[in-house]
Motif scaffolding. Structure first.
Motif, PDB file in Angstrom:
ATOM      1  N   THR A 170       0.826  -1.205   0.000  1.00 13.23           N
ATOM      2  CA  THR A 170       0.000   0.000   0.000  1.00 13.23           C
ATOM      3  C   THR A 170       0.865   1.261   0.000  1.00 13.23           C
ATOM      4  O   THR A 170       0.656   2.179  -0.778  1.00 13.23           O
ATOM      5  N   ILE A 171       1.845   1.327   0.878  1.00 16.68           N
ATOM      6  CA  ILE A 171       2.660   2.544   1.031  1.00 16.68           C
ATOM      7  C   ILE A 171       3.786   2.569   0.005  1.00 16.68           C
ATOM      8  O   ILE A 171       4.057   3.576  -0.617  1.00 16.68           O
ATOM      9  N   GLY A 172       4.459   1.411  -0.124  1.00 20.60           N
ATOM     10  CA  GLY A 172       5.584   1.354  -1.039  1.00 20.60           C
ATOM     11  C   GLY A 172       6.795   2.063  -0.467  1.00 20.60           C
ATOM     12  O   GLY A 172       6.793   2.602   0.638  1.00 20.60           O
ATOM     13  N   GLY A 173       7.888   2.031  -1.153  1.00 15.47           N
ATOM     14  CA  GLY A 173       9.087   2.728  -0.739  1.00 15.47           C
ATOM     15  C   GLY A 173      10.039   1.821   0.006  1.00 15.47           C
ATOM     16  O   GLY A 173       9.705   0.720   0.446  1.00 15.47           O
ATOM     17  N   PRO A 174      11.301   2.313   0.149  1.00 15.97           N
ATOM     18  CA  PRO A 174      12.334   1.488   0.772  1.00 15.97           C
ATOM     19  C   PRO A 174      12.106   1.268   2.272  1.00 15.97           C
ATOM     20  O   PRO A 174      12.462   0.235   2.816  1.00 15.97           O
ATOM     21  N   VAL A 175      11.508   2.180   2.979  1.00 18.31           N
ATOM     22  CA  VAL A 175      11.296   2.021   4.420  1.00 18.31           C
ATOM     23  C   VAL A 175      10.276   0.908   4.680  1.00 18.31           C
ATOM     24  O   VAL A 175      10.453   0.070   5.567  1.00 18.31           O
ATOM     25  N   ALA A 176       9.202   0.902   3.902  1.00 15.39           N
ATOM     26  CA  ALA A 176       8.185  -0.136   4.065  1.00 15.39           C
ATOM     27  C   ALA A 176       8.763  -1.497   3.721  1.00 15.39           C
ATOM     28  O   ALA A 176       8.476  -2.514   4.393  1.00 15.39           O
ATOM     29  N   THR A 177       9.599  -1.567   2.677  1.00 10.92           N
ATOM     30  CA  THR A 177      10.221  -2.839   2.293  1.00 10.92           C
ATOM     31  C   THR A 177      11.179  -3.301   3.377  1.00 10.92           C
ATOM     32  O   THR A 177      11.237  -4.494   3.706  1.00 10.92           O
TER      33      THR A 177
END
Length: 196
Positions: A170-177
């Motif tokens: 939903t959010i995406g991005g390197p922090v979420a990963t």
């Protein structure tokens, strides 16, 4: 020998006296005559009379009965050879026949015999071969023979990884990963520690 018995008291109260506790006996199996000795010893003779002789037999006919003893007289009956009741008498004599007592015996036909052949010893059907699914379930149950608490932790870890995966999508991005990787790594470490 069945549990059917008839008692005869010998020399109770007087010499050469006989007293049967019952004057009749109905049976469909072998039985016993119990000779109860009293004051003096006695020679007792037993015999079968009437149609009873055809289907019954005595092991011996003469008995020596001592005082204060019980002498068992087995009477073997073959009731499965008859199809209707057979009547006869069992006579007990003492004093060279001067004293006797007669017991009317009726032998009823025994229950019909059952023929058993060797095919009854063999199983009628064999166990079916396990399917591939049954074998897989057996293997899994052997592998997953773990405690219920471990299964609960595993389920919660799966829920945590699922929530982290949905959040990452939903959010995406390197922090979420990175968060998804941390949650997944934490679940793997917890599982490793629980299974040891």
């Amino acid at each position: 020998m069945s549990g059917t018995e008839v008692a005869v008291h010998v020399n109770r109260g007087a010499a050469e006296a006989l007293e049967a506790t019952s004057g009749t006996l109905e049976t469909s199996a072998s039985f016993s005559v119990l000779l109860y000795g009293h004051e003096t010893p006695a020679h007792v003779h037993c015999r079968l009379d009437g149609d009873l002789e055809r289907i019954a037999s005595l092991g011996e006919s003469n008995y020596y009965v001592e005082p204060e003893t019980v002498t068992r007289v087995p009477v073997t009956v073959v009731a499965d050879a008859i199809d209707r009741p057979v009547d006869g008498r069992l006579e007990v004599l003492t004093g060279y026949g001067s004293e006797s007592v007669s017991i009317a015996v009726t032998v009823e036909p025994g229950p019909p015999g059952v023929d058993v052949d060797e095919s009854l010893a063999e199983p009628t059907r064999s166990e079916p071969e396990p399917t591939a699914f049954d074998r897989a379930v057996d293997r899994c149950s052997a592998v997953t023979a773990v405690e219920p608490a471990t299964l609960v932790v595993l389920a919660l870890g799966a829920v945590a990884v699922g929530v982290a995966g949905v959040t990452t999508a939903t959010i995406g991005g390197p922090v979420a990963t990175a968060g998804l990787g941390i949650v997944g790594g934490g679940v793997l470490v917890a599982l490793f520690l629980l299974l040891q």
